[in-house]
Design an enzyme around this catalytic site. Structure first.
Site, PDB file in Angstrom:
ATOM      1  N   ALA A  70       1.065  -1.467  -0.110  1.00  0.00           N
ATOM      2  CA  ALA A  70       0.088  -0.238   0.551  1.00  0.00           C
ATOM      3  C   ALA A  70       1.057   1.495   0.191  1.00  0.00           C
ATOM      4  CB  ALA A  70      -1.045  -0.241   1.170  1.00  0.00           C
ATOM      5  N   LEU A  73       1.317   5.203  -4.483  1.00  0.00           N
ATOM      6  CA  LEU A  73       1.802   6.124  -5.476  1.00  0.00           C
ATOM      7  C   LEU A  73       2.467   7.837  -5.090  1.00  0.00           C
ATOM      8  CD1 LEU A  73      -1.543   6.882  -7.881  1.00  0.00           C
ATOM      9  CD2 LEU A  73       0.847   5.544  -7.904  1.00  0.00           C
ATOM     10  N   CYS A 129      -4.711   1.502  -9.659  1.00  0.00           N
ATOM     11  CA  CYS A 129      -3.920   1.125  -8.751  1.00  0.00           C
ATOM     12  C   CYS A 129      -4.785   0.898  -7.384  1.00  0.00           C
ATOM     13  CB  CYS A 129      -3.772   2.519  -8.080  1.00  0.00           C
ATOM     14  SG  CYS A 129      -2.111   2.537  -6.412  1.00  0.00           S
ATOM     15  N   LYS A 164      -3.361  -0.247 -17.967  1.00  0.00           N
ATOM     16  CA  LYS A 164      -3.994  -1.230 -17.560  1.00  0.00           C
ATOM     17  C   LYS A 164      -4.948  -1.580 -16.550  1.00  0.00           C
ATOM     18  CE  LYS A 164      -0.026  -2.853 -14.036  1.00  0.00           C
ATOM     19  NZ  LYS A 164       0.971  -2.669 -13.207  1.00  0.00           N
ATOM     20  N   ILE A 190      -2.114  -8.479 -15.100  1.00  0.00           N
ATOM     21  CA  ILE A 190      -3.154  -7.331 -13.913  1.00  0.00           C
ATOM     22  C   ILE A 190      -2.307  -6.534 -13.208  1.00  0.00           C
ATOM     23  CG2 ILE A 190      -5.083  -9.683 -14.482  1.00  0.00           C
ATOM     24  CD1 ILE A 190      -3.182 -10.061 -11.486  1.00  0.00           C
ATOM     25  N   GLY A 264       7.092  -8.081 -11.617  1.00  0.00           N
ATOM     26  CA  GLY A 264       7.228  -6.945 -10.642  1.00  0.00           C
ATOM     27  C   GLY A 264       7.661  -7.785  -9.359  1.00  0.00           C
ATOM     28  N   THR A 265       7.191  -7.965  -8.868  1.00  0.00           N
ATOM     29  CA  THR A 265       7.476  -8.649  -6.987  1.00  0.00           C
ATOM     30  C   THR A 265       8.349  -9.764  -7.685  1.00  0.00           C
ATOM     31  OG1 THR A 265       4.951  -8.424  -6.851  1.00  0.00           O
ATOM     32  CG2 THR A 265       5.902  -9.762  -4.975  1.00  0.00           C
TER      33      THR A 265
HETATM   34  C1  LIG Z   1       5.545  -1.930  -4.655  1.00  0.00           C
HETATM   35  C2  LIG Z   1       4.892  -2.291  -5.911  1.00  0.00           C
HETATM   36  C3  LIG Z   1       3.560  -1.003  -5.871  1.00  0.00           C
HETATM   37  C4  LIG Z   1       3.207  -0.654  -7.324  1.00  0.00           C
HETATM   38  N1  LIG Z   1       3.298   0.118  -8.193  1.00  0.00           N
HETATM   39  C5  LIG Z   1       2.560   0.678  -9.240  1.00  0.00           C
HETATM   40  C6  LIG Z   1       2.116   1.671 -10.114  1.00  0.00           C
HETATM   41  O1  LIG Z   1       2.781   2.260  -9.065  1.00  0.00           O
HETATM   42  N2  LIG Z   1       1.493   1.335 -10.658  1.00  0.00           N
HETATM   43  C7  LIG Z   1       1.041   0.411 -11.737  1.00  0.00           C
HETATM   44  O2  LIG Z   1       0.211   0.732 -12.773  1.00  0.00           O
HETATM   45  N3  LIG Z   1       1.400  -0.838 -10.635  1.00  0.00           N
HETATM   46  C8  LIG Z   1       1.960  -0.951  -9.586  1.00  0.00           C
HETATM   47  N4  LIG Z   1       1.771  -1.957  -9.012  1.00  0.00           N
HETATM   48  C9  LIG Z   1       1.516  -3.194 -10.098  1.00  0.00           C
HETATM   49  C10 LIG Z   1       2.419  -3.865 -10.160  1.00  0.00           C
HETATM   50  O3  LIG Z   1       2.866  -3.588 -11.511  1.00  0.00           O
HETATM   51  C11 LIG Z   1       1.955  -4.930 -10.811  1.00  0.00           C
HETATM   52  O4  LIG Z   1       0.657  -4.915 -11.772  1.00  0.00           O
HETATM   53  C12 LIG Z   1       1.641  -6.173  -9.912  1.00  0.00           C
HETATM   54  O5  LIG Z   1       1.957  -6.290  -8.892  1.00  0.00           O
HETATM   55  C13 LIG Z   1       1.321  -7.556 -10.373  1.00  0.00           C
HETATM   56  O6  LIG Z   1       2.667  -8.245 -10.802  1.00  0.00           O
HETATM   57  P1  LIG Z   1       3.681  -8.333  -9.991  1.00  0.00           P
HETATM   58  O7  LIG Z   1       2.534 -10.300  -9.197  1.00  0.00           O
HETATM   59  O8  LIG Z   1       4.956  -8.991 -10.930  1.00  0.00           O
HETATM   60  O9  LIG Z   1       3.897  -7.843  -9.017  1.00  0.00           O
HETATM   61  C14 LIG Z   1       2.619  -1.938  -7.921  1.00  0.00           C
HETATM   62  C15 LIG Z   1       2.955  -3.173  -6.813  1.00  0.00           C
HETATM   63  C16 LIG Z   1       3.906  -3.324  -6.197  1.00  0.00           C
HETATM   64  C17 LIG Z   1       4.524  -4.172  -5.574  1.00  0.00           C
END
Ligand SMILES: Cc1cc2nc3c(=O)[nH]c(=O)nc-3n(C[C@H](O)[C@H](O)[C@H](O)COP(=O)(O)O)c2cc1C
Ligand SMILES: Cc1cc2nc3c(=O)[nH]c(=O)nc-3n(C[C@H](O)[C@H](O)[C@H](O)COP(=O)(O)OP(=O)(O)OC[C@H]3O[C@@H](n4cnc5c(N)ncnc54)[C@H](O)[C@@H]3O)c2cc1C
Ligand code: FES
Lengths: 304, 308
Positions: A70, A73, A129, A164, A190, A264-265
């Site tokens: 959380a 942004l 978001c 997105k 997603i 991402g993660t």
């Molecule tokens: C710490 C963190 C910050 C994120 N910030 C954004 C963001 O600013 N904009 C966005 O579109 N997605 C954001 N996401 C979502 C990721 O881009 C991604 O869609 C989501 O985590 C699923 O992919 P993953 O399992 O590979 O992380 C964020 C995710 C995490 C974990």
């Protein structure tokens, strides 16, 4: 030689691996340790018109096979992005996807206009978001707003517009169709799944924001299902993400319908992951008997 | 390009008691480059890495050690490790203690915060800085590293809440005792003949700019110590903990609230860009402080910037 290049509509990427938004900052920290130009592209941290400070800590809670975040942004705002972050990314030869967010439709339109002259590969409209109160996710769960706001941005931008999508909706296909109707070049999915973790001793959620977005390997099956569903509902390309942590995952996402993928993660835990996967992809393609990785896209054969 | 991810072999495991362990890993790069106050993020069986302050380095053998207290499953897993197991470690990470220009150092530690203080004490000693360290524990059976502290520091005071060893009270009481002794000694050395009020004399004579308080421990302990330092006019650095995902600055989950002068340049450009459209901009309620990253700008912060 295996060809790793892919196309997302007219945009050619040297490989399908994109760093996901919010897990790579604006590339500066990672550039100290890795060649960020080797990636297919980098989706920037989501940025807004004015700077945002984000949510109070704790902003992260670990859970089974993943985490909730959380962040809210936190970003330096459009001006700093234009003056500092994007120039840095260009100087590092990164292919830039500008991930943008806002409280109002005007915010998205304004940022899109200001990005018109910038040398970027695409704009990714973050309608999804879950961690801020206004805008974003409320837009992302209303097909009419998705369609009209996408259309407004497409009209004003020379750049491809990716939308997105949030998984926190009844039918993600309806949202993807709305984006397509609005003229989106591609959809990326997603974003995170809205969740909560509870400390049973204090009887409070761990996250100060109470809820947060679930990401990591745990959400992968949800992402694959949604990508497969969206692939069968729209004809624009899909950028797939959600829990990818291996070369095999990349192949599965492409088979489900993704033209490119984001990590991402996975890279938060293992920063070298995108480069490691990149190095493994040629061998995997040979094993899967494709000369070009793009041949995998949408080859899923559903049981009937 | 720098290397951030290291494969480190566990070479030594020392149980301090049932719930505290010292693990020593092989890594020449980490031992060569680490500064006191910096940390590493180590991958165990849990999903996320776990951050631990660097407790010791041995540059000649290319090793570093971590002191770990069992909290829940993630830390407990490190108690079942086997010698010669291989771990993925990110480090050294973050911004450590600033020792430049200091001649005298007061240190207060408690909880798991005492581990990184070993490295701090050793470094201070190498630099010829005089150190006084105060630590606090619940009872004599909880006391950790007392011998090492005694050996490494020029002055050491231990407190236990039940008074079973050392002075009775908290680390803060031990710190104040060290300070008082220091002031008294100082006065004696400075001028035996002068009989003015201690405080006054000390206040006006010895060089506070070369003296500091460093804190590493539970949040309330550090907050109290920082307020005390402010009252007596000592500069103070505190080592904070926050939940982290990446440890390297890219996710912004490890937010620490800090006081900050508004960044004039940024605000000017924003105002310029929005002046014609101010009516369409939704001005959000934003907190007055900023959020820094515990893993990059921290974990050590000047106490005066921390929004406690
Ligand atoms: C710490 C963190 C910050 C994120 N910030 C954004 C963001 O600013 N904009 C966005 O579109 N997605 C954001 N996401 C979502 C990721 O881009 C991604 O869609 C989501 O985590 C699923 O992919 P993953 O399992 O590979 O992380 C964020 C995710 C995490 C974990
Ligand atoms: C910069 C820094 C240095 C640290 N140095 C040491 C040290 O030298 N020795 C030591 O024993 N401990 C240290 N800690 C605390 C240690 O990281 C936590 O005790 C540990 O992460 C708890 O993991 P767990 O799985 O046992 O607990 P759980 O409570 O199950 O952990 C759940 C999640 O919360 C996080 N978490 C829980 N407590 C803390 C905490 N206090 N700080 C940050 N994250 C936390 C965990 O990393 C994990 O992501 C340090 C923390 C930080 C931020
Ligand atoms: S833990 Fe990711 S920025 Fe600090």
């Amino acid at each position: 030689m295996v060809d790793l290049s892919v196309k997302v509509a007219d945009l050619t990427l040297k490989n399908p691996i994109i760093a996901a938004s919010g897990t790579f900052g604006f590339g500066q920290e990672m550039a100290e340790f890795f060649d960020i130009s080797a990636l297919g592209a980098i989706s920037t941290k989501g940025f807004t018109r004015l700077p945002r400070k984000g949510n109070p800590a704790p902003r992260v809670a670990e859970c089974d096979c993943g985490m909730l975040n959380a962040v809210g942004l936190q970003n330096p705002g459009l001006e700093v992005v234009l003056q500092k972050e994007l120039p840095f990314m260009r100087s590092a030869n990164a292919t830039i996807i500008a991930n943008i967010a806002g409280d109002t439709a005007e915010d998205y339109i304004y940022i899109t206009e200001r990005l018109a002259q910038e040398n970027i590969a695409a704009i990714e409209l973050n309608f999804s978001c879950p961690n801020v109160k206004e805008g974003c996710i409320t837009f992302g769960s209303d097909p009419q707003i998705i369609e009209s706001l996408t259309a407004e941005c497409v009209k004003r931008s020379p750049h491809p517009i990716w939308v997105k999508l949030t998984p926190n909706v009844t039918s993600i296909s309806d949202m993807a169709k709305a984006a397509e109707q609005g003229g989106a070049t591609a959809v990326s999915l997603i974003n995170t799944l809205l969740g909560m973790i509870i400390d049973i001793e204090t009887r409070r959620p761990i996250l100060h924001n109470n809820t947060g977005g679930y990401s990591g390997p745990a959400v992968k099956p949800v992402a694959l299902r949604m990508i497969s569903e969206v692939y069968n509902s729209v004809s624009i390309p899909i950028v797939g993400l959600g829990g990818i942590s291996s070369a095999e995952d990349v192949a599965a996402f492409m088979i489900a319908g993704a033209s490119a993928i984001q990590i991402g993660t996975g890279l938060l835990v293992e920063p070298s992951l995108p480069w490691k996967i990149l190095a493994e992809l040629p061998e995997l393609c040979r094993k899967l008997k494709v000369d070009r990785i793009s041949e995998l896209t949408g080859t899923l054969e559903l049981w009937t | 390009m720098k290397k951030i991810e290291h494969d480190c072999i566990l070479i030594k495991k020392t149980f301090l008691n049932q719930d505290n362990i010292l693990l020593t890993f092989q890594s020449q790069i980490i031992s060569d480059t680490a500064q006191p106050g910096q940390f590493v993020a180590i991958k165990g069986p849990a999903f996320l890495r776990r951050p631990f302050g660097i407790a010791q380095v041995d540059r000649s053998s290319g090793t570093f050690s971590l002191g770990i207290r069992k909290k829940a499953a993630g830390t407990a897993a490190f108690f079942n490790t086997k010698i010669s197991d291989n771990y993925s470690v990110l480090g050294p990470l973050g911004h450590g203690f600033e020792l430049d220009g200091l001649e005298t150092l007061f240190i207060i530690g408690g909880g798991t915060g005492i581990y990184p203080l070993l490295f701090l004490l050793e470094t201070a000693r190498e630099k010829g800085i005089t150190t006084y360290i105060a630590t606090g524990f619940r009872s004599s059976t909880d006391v950790l590293l007392a011998e090492e502290m005694n050996r490494l520091a020029d002055g050491f005071c231990l407190a236990t809440e039940d008074g079973s060893t050392g002075i009775k009270g908290f680390a803060q009481n031990a710190l104040e005792k060290l300070w008082l002794d220091f002031c008294n000694n100082y006065r004696r050395d400075f001028d035996n003949s002068k009989s003015d009020d201690d405080k006054d004399l000390v206040e006006h004579s010895f060089e506070k700019s070369k003296t500091a308080l460093f804190c590493c421990g539970p949040h309330p302990m550090m907050q109290k110590a920082a307020m005390w330092a402010k009252q007596i006019g000592l500069q103070c650095q505190v080592s904070l903990e926050e939940r982290m995902a990446c440890g390297i600055g890219i996710c912004r989950t490890c937010a620490v609230a800090v006081k900050r002068e508004p960044d004039a340049e940024v605000i000017k450009t924003d105002a310029g860009a929005i002046k014609n459209e101010i009516d369409t901009v939704v001005v959000r309620q934003e907190p007055e402080f900023d959020y820094d990253r515990c893993c990059v700008e921290g974990p050590v912060f000047p106490a005066e910037v921390v929004e406690w």
